[in-house]
Design an enzyme around this catalytic site. Sequence first.
Site, PDB file in Angstrom:
ATOM      1  CB  SER A  75      -0.878   0.004   1.248  1.00 53.60           C
ATOM      2  OG  SER A  75      -1.337   1.322   1.484  1.00 53.60           O
ATOM      3  CG  HIS A 112      -3.860  -1.629  -1.496  1.00 54.44           C
ATOM      4  ND1 HIS A 112      -4.962  -2.378  -1.830  1.00 54.44           N
ATOM      5  CD2 HIS A 112      -4.248  -0.855  -0.444  1.00 54.44           C
ATOM      6  CE1 HIS A 112      -5.970  -2.086  -1.013  1.00 54.44           C
ATOM      7  NE2 HIS A 112      -5.554  -1.146  -0.170  1.00 54.44           N
ATOM      8  CG  ASP A 159      -5.035   2.388   0.885  1.00 57.24           C
ATOM      9  OD1 ASP A 159      -5.976   1.591   0.844  1.00 57.24           O
ATOM     10  OD2 ASP A 159      -3.878   2.063   1.249  1.00 57.24           O
ATOM     11  CG  MET A 210      -8.375   7.099   2.839  1.00 54.64           C
ATOM     12  SD  MET A 210      -7.398   7.181   4.343  1.00 54.64           S
ATOM     13  CE  MET A 210      -6.521   5.629   4.234  1.00 54.64           C
ATOM     14  CG  HIS A 248      -9.186   0.091  -0.189  1.00 57.42           C
ATOM     15  ND1 HIS A 248      -8.534  -0.071   1.013  1.00 57.42           N
ATOM     16  CD2 HIS A 248     -10.511   0.008   0.094  1.00 57.42           C
ATOM     17  CE1 HIS A 248      -9.414  -0.254   1.976  1.00 57.42           C
ATOM     18  NE2 HIS A 248     -10.629  -0.186   1.454  1.00 57.42           N
ATOM     19  CG  MET A 295     -11.164   3.106   2.332  1.00 56.69           C
ATOM     20  SD  MET A 295      -9.636   3.100   3.278  1.00 56.69           S
ATOM     21  CE  MET A 295      -8.451   3.329   1.957  1.00 56.69           C
ATOM     22  CG  MET A 330     -11.332  -2.975   5.372  1.00 60.31           C
ATOM     23  SD  MET A 330      -9.833  -2.607   4.425  1.00 60.31           S
ATOM     24  CE  MET A 330      -8.825  -1.731   5.639  1.00 60.31           C
ATOM     25  CG  ASP A 365      -5.942  -2.875   3.333  1.00 66.49           C
ATOM     26  OD1 ASP A 365      -4.867  -2.602   3.895  1.00 66.49           O
ATOM     27  OD2 ASP A 365      -6.605  -2.047   2.672  1.00 66.49           O
TER      28      ASP A 365
END
Length: 217
Positions: free
Chosen positions: A7, A32, A34, A36, A65, A67, A138, A176
């Site tokens: 990540s 990966h 992320d 957010m 991913h 979020m 998660m 993760d």
Amino acid sequence: MIKVAPSILSADFSKLGSEVEDIRLGGADYVHFDVMDGCFVPNISIGIPVLKSLRKATDMFIDVHLMIREPVRYVEAFCRAGADLVNFHVEADTEEKIREAISTARSFGKKAGVTVKPNTPAEAVLPFLQQVDLILVMTVEPGFGGQHFMHDMLPKIETIRGYIDTLNPNCELEVDGGIDPETSTLVKKAGANVLVAGSAVFNRDNRAQAICEIRNA
Ligand code: DX5
Ligand code: ZN
């Protein structure tokens, strides 16, 4: 086959291109990525412009991913920016809208996954299981890197492995949060085959060794 997906949340963003080249040379399988929004999770990270730049810098498989709340609003933008797989949290919208997000990703020729937070039961993946390429469990509350692995997620990983083997054997099972050479042994035993690791890879000088330890521990 066990895959390792570092990540980049724990990478040095001032030199993201060389950080990603380092993990590619170190044998990583996926990057990966992320995302957010400060709303679905209490933190803000990176988004579409960074993904576009990263896509130009590497041909590695990028696992995004999301979020974010109501991810269907942005799935097209992430596909166009260069995602190879887009993960949607089942908690982020209604079942219908998550299905729509999955179909949109597929219409761009991308892979799609659904993700469950620690308090979401295993059964929540069932309505999507036959439609996705990957389920992400998660093993920390999403929002931050460097947290402790939640051991009580192991039964959920085992349950979802059972669902996958019965209903969609080609689907991957990713975990993760808090993955390191020690916890990787536990999640592999529980049935996970894609291991995300942020701090356990990027906080080490020798990323190749870190990746190898997580894969083979
Ligand atoms: C957390 C992110 C993770 C995070 C993992 O919300 O989804 O991908 O970067 O970091 P570590 O491996 O340090 O727990
Ligand atoms: Zn993540």
